[in-house]
Scaffold this active site. Sequence first.
Site, mmCIF file in Angstrom:
data_model
loop_
_atom_site.group_PDB
_atom_site.id
_atom_site.type_symbol
_atom_site.label_atom_id
_atom_site.label_comp_id
_atom_site.label_asym_id
_atom_site.label_seq_id
_atom_site.Cartn_x
_atom_site.Cartn_y
_atom_site.Cartn_z
ATOM 1 N N GLU A 135 -2.108 11.105 2.942
ATOM 2 C CA GLU A 135 -3.070 10.789 3.700
ATOM 3 C C GLU A 135 -3.387 12.644 4.676
ATOM 4 O OE1 GLU A 135 -4.034 7.020 6.194
ATOM 5 O OE2 GLU A 135 -2.868 8.180 6.405
ATOM 6 N N GLU A 161 0.717 -1.143 0.218
ATOM 7 C CA GLU A 161 0.079 0.270 -0.363
ATOM 8 C C GLU A 161 0.846 1.264 -0.279
ATOM 9 O OE1 GLU A 161 -3.767 0.184 2.622
ATOM 10 O OE2 GLU A 161 -3.006 2.116 3.111
ATOM 11 N N ASP A 201 -0.009 5.330 0.924
ATOM 12 C CA ASP A 201 -1.197 6.052 1.062
ATOM 13 C C ASP A 201 -0.607 7.866 0.730
ATOM 14 O OD1 ASP A 201 -2.440 4.458 2.171
ATOM 15 O OD2 ASP A 201 -0.998 4.219 4.325
#
Length: 295
Positions: free
Chosen positions: A116, A112, A114
Site C-alpha cells: 500500500e 492476503e 499487501d
Amino acid sequence: MMLSSLLLCLLVNVFDIRALAAQPNNLGSSFDGNYAITWGNNYYLDTTTRTLVNKSFITRLSFFFCFIGSGFGSKLSYGSGLFHFRIMLPAHDSAGVVTAYYLTSHGAHHDELDFEFLGNKEGKPYTLQTNVFTQGQGNREQRITLWFDPTTSYHAYRILWNPYQIVFYVDDTPIRVYKNKTNIGVKYPSQPMQIVASLWDGESWATDGGQTKTDWTQAPFKAYFKGFNISGCPSYNSNIQHCYSSKIWWNRYKYRSLSRNEEKLYEVVRDKYLNYDYCSDRSRYSITPPECPHQ
Ligand SMILES: *[C@@H]1O[C@H](CO)[C@@H](O)[C@H](O)[C@H]1NC(C)=O
Ligand SMILES: *[C@@H]1O[C@H](CO)[C@@H](O)[C@H](O)[C@H]1NC(C)=O
Ligand SMILES: *[C@@H]1O[C@H](CO)[C@@H](O)[C@H](O)[C@H]1NC(C)=O
C-alpha cells in the site's frame, strides 16, 4: 469537492486516455489477456473501458480517479509465483491517496499480501506499507520510507510467494520476508489468490494517521502500471498443492531464502528506511508475535 474541479477532472481524463490509446506500443504482455477492470465508481470509468477497447495494444495502463476510486484484477487466481508490476505513483500533492497492489483470496478467512503506497503532500516522501493476512488475520503492518521519488519513474514491485517464503521486493531490494514457520504453529498463506490493483481515497487514515486530507483540486490522481505478464501458478480450485512443485522455477532452491547480497540490502532497508514494524510495537503486542523472531 467543488463542481468546477470535478468537471475539470473528468475533462482532463478523456483527453489523457485518448492520447494513451493512440500511442504506438510493443506487443507482448497483454493487459487484456490477464486482467480486467473490476471497480469504478462512476461513468467516468466507462470512458476508460470504452477507450481501451483494443487493450491488447496497451502495455501501460493509466489509472485514475476523481472521487472514491477504481481498480483492476487478474482473471485467474494463483497458488505460488513471482508477481510483479512496474508502477509510477500519483505525483504532486497526493495526500490521502492510496495506491494498492496485492494478492488476496477473498472471504472472511482470506489470505492476503499487501503493498500500500500512501500518498503525501508534495515534497514529502511516500510511505510504503506492507501487510500479511493469514486466514483472515492481518495486523502485521510494516512501513518503510521509499529512498527514491516513486512519482517520476517506474519501479518494480514484486512479491515472491512459494511454500518456503514470501518476499516483498522494491526493485531488487527485499524489504520484507515472511517465512513458512508452520512447524512452530505460525499460519502461512495456503489459498489461491487473485492479483488486484486499486487506487482510492484513504484520507481517513492514510496520511499522518488521517490528519492530512485529500486535496481534491489536485484530482485526477493517476497511477501508471506496466508489466501485465504473470509468472504465477494458476489454480482453478482451492487445492494449490500442484503449485508447490520443485519443478516450478520460483520454488527452486535459489528462491527458498535470500541470497547473501539480498540479505545485505535487506539489512540496509531495516536500518535506514523502516519506520514502523508491528513486531516491535509493544503497545499493540505485549508479547512478540511468534513469527517475528524468525524473519
Ligand atoms: C515478463 O515479466 C518479466 C519480469 O518483469 C520480464 O523479465 C519478462 O521479460 C516479461 N516477459 C514478457 C514476454 O513480457
Ligand atoms: C487491435 O488493433 C490492431 C491494430 O490496429 C488490430 O490488428 C487488431 O485486430 C485489433 N484487435 C482487436 C481485438 O480489435
Ligand atoms: C510450509 O512448509 C511445510 C514444511 O515445513 C510444508 O509441508 C507446507 O506445505 C508449507 N505450507 C505452505 C502453505 O506452503
